[in-house]
Design an enzyme around this catalytic site. Structure first.
Site, PDB file in Angstrom:
ATOM      1  N   SER A  97       0.972  -1.069  -0.480  1.00  0.00           N
ATOM      2  CA  SER A  97       0.046   0.190   0.131  1.00  0.00           C
ATOM      3  C   SER A  97       0.695   0.912   0.064  1.00  0.00           C
ATOM      4  O   SER A  97       0.165   2.449   0.046  1.00  0.00           O
ATOM      5  CB  SER A  97      -0.558  -0.006   1.353  1.00  0.00           C
ATOM      6  N   HIS A 145       1.716   4.125   6.913  1.00  0.00           N
ATOM      7  CA  HIS A 145       0.456   4.933   5.935  1.00  0.00           C
ATOM      8  C   HIS A 145       0.912   6.197   6.399  1.00  0.00           C
ATOM      9  O   HIS A 145       1.721   6.929   7.658  1.00  0.00           O
ATOM     10  CB  HIS A 145      -0.846   4.332   6.332  1.00  0.00           C
ATOM     11  N   ASP A 204      -8.281   5.563   5.126  1.00  0.00           N
ATOM     12  CA  ASP A 204      -7.598   4.255   5.856  1.00  0.00           C
ATOM     13  C   ASP A 204      -9.190   4.040   6.442  1.00  0.00           C
ATOM     14  O   ASP A 204      -9.410   3.170   7.456  1.00  0.00           O
ATOM     15  CB  ASP A 204      -6.865   4.506   6.823  1.00  0.00           C
TER      16      ASP A 204
END
Lengths: 180, 167
Positions: A57, A96, A123
């Site tokens: 990701s 992230h 998210d």
């Protein structure tokens, strides 16, 4: 095959004192590794100073198998930082980037929204049911540096546990069979 | 002292140490780079500006973002992640940072760019404070190396203001 025979012979010629010395040296190695690990935790202020990237990701920046060095300071969380966080109910930490920050005037608490660089959406799908924002207590650390490829060892050992057993088994055998 | 296992072990340890040293040196070499990036952002149009049913304001903008980030790239740079962010203050929140657009620059050739785009991520407030609000647009970049320490910096552009009424 003759090498295996030699090892078995050397095993038989062991005495108790040698075995004890071996065990103690092994214990020393394990303990010093643990000490280094704990000192790392103190110095970087984070519970796990190093994490392995598990998903795609964050590509192309972070590939699966890279390791990230983390640091946690009291500095406020700002947009653009790459953070590692845990979601209640999920055991695997996620790495992230922060894309939205709302910081309260009075308490200084923050609402944070994150998104993986390579993901199409933010998210919120990953957060717990009904959770719209992350807070400081969810965040384990900020990524400050990274090394490529080194994490593959951990991924292999987690996904194919047989390799872990083979590795530890052969290490143990070598320890015992060596004469120093 | 001369068995295969000892030699293999010595070789492995040595090569790992050399590799680690090279990674550290590559990371240190990044410190010698002194970048001089430039950028410019214009708000071309406020597409719409409304209060959502849940009470939060939302605005949609069309932006023209242009920048020259070539000086950020070194031989140890894998990519530069760039994003544009709106920053403003409200009575309830000391700081709000909302990312409007981001992009990945994979190499030096792509580091001079100008794009014309609507905001990629929704500009939503926590509450209804955006009417007549002054805000900064900040271009952030995050240099991600091939190995070693990451660095980030930004250019703050002030002087933007949202309209006083919804449209």
């Amino acid at each position: 095959m003759g090498w295996v025979g030699d090892q078995i012979d050397s095993l038989r010629s062991m005495n108790v004192r040698q075995l004890l010395t071996q065990t103690i040296s092994l214990g020393m190695i394990i303990t010093s590794a643990l000490i280094i690990w704990k000192v790392q935790q103190c110095v970087t202020g984070s519970e796990s100073p190093v994490v392995v990237v598990l998903s795609e990701s964050m590509e192309p920046g972070f590939q699966r198998g890279d390791i990230l060095f983390l640091r946690m300071s009291k500095d406020p969380i700002r947009s653009g930082e790459i953070v590692v966080f845990n979601i209640d109910g999920r055991e695997i930490p996620i790495v992230h980037r922060v894309i939205k920050v709302h910081e309260r005037q009075d308490t200084g608490e923050v609402d944070v929204l994150t998104k993986g660089d390579n993901n199409p959406g933010d998210d919120r799908l990953l957060y717990a049911r009904g959770q719209l924002w992350l807070h400081r207590q969810h965040i384990m650390g900020r990524a400050v540096g990274f090394l490529p490829y080194v994490g593959w060892v951990t991924i292999l050992m987690t996904e194919k546990p047989i390799i872990k057993y083979v590795l530890i088994g052969s290490l143990g055998l070598l320890m015992i069979a060596s004469k120093e | 002292m001369h068995s295969f296992a000892y030699r293999a072990n010595a070789l492995l340890t040595f090569s790992l140490t050399v590799l680690a040293l090279m990674c550290a040196m590559a990371s240190v070499s990044d410190n010698f780079n002194s970048p001089s990036p430039t950028s410019q952002v214009q708000v071309l149009n406020i597409n719409w500006f409304q209060k959502k049913p849940d009470g939060d304001d939302e605005v949609s903008l069309t932006l023209n973002i242009s920048a020259n980030l070539q000086s950020l790239f070194t031989w140890n740079t894998k990519q530069v992640f760039v994003f544009l962010e709106a920053e403003y203050e409200t009575p309830k929140n000391a700081l709000n940072q909302v990312s409007l657009w981001d992009g990945i620059i994979p190499s030096k050739e792509y580091a001079i760019f100008g794009i014309h785009t609507a905001n990629k991520y929704r500009f939503i407030d926590q509450g209804s404070n955006l009417r007549g609000k002054d805000f900064n647009l900040t271009l952030h970049w995050h240099v991600m190396p091939k190995t070693g320490k990451m660095s980030a910096d930004k250019i703050v552009m002030t002087g933007f203001k949202l309209p006083d009424v919804y449209r």
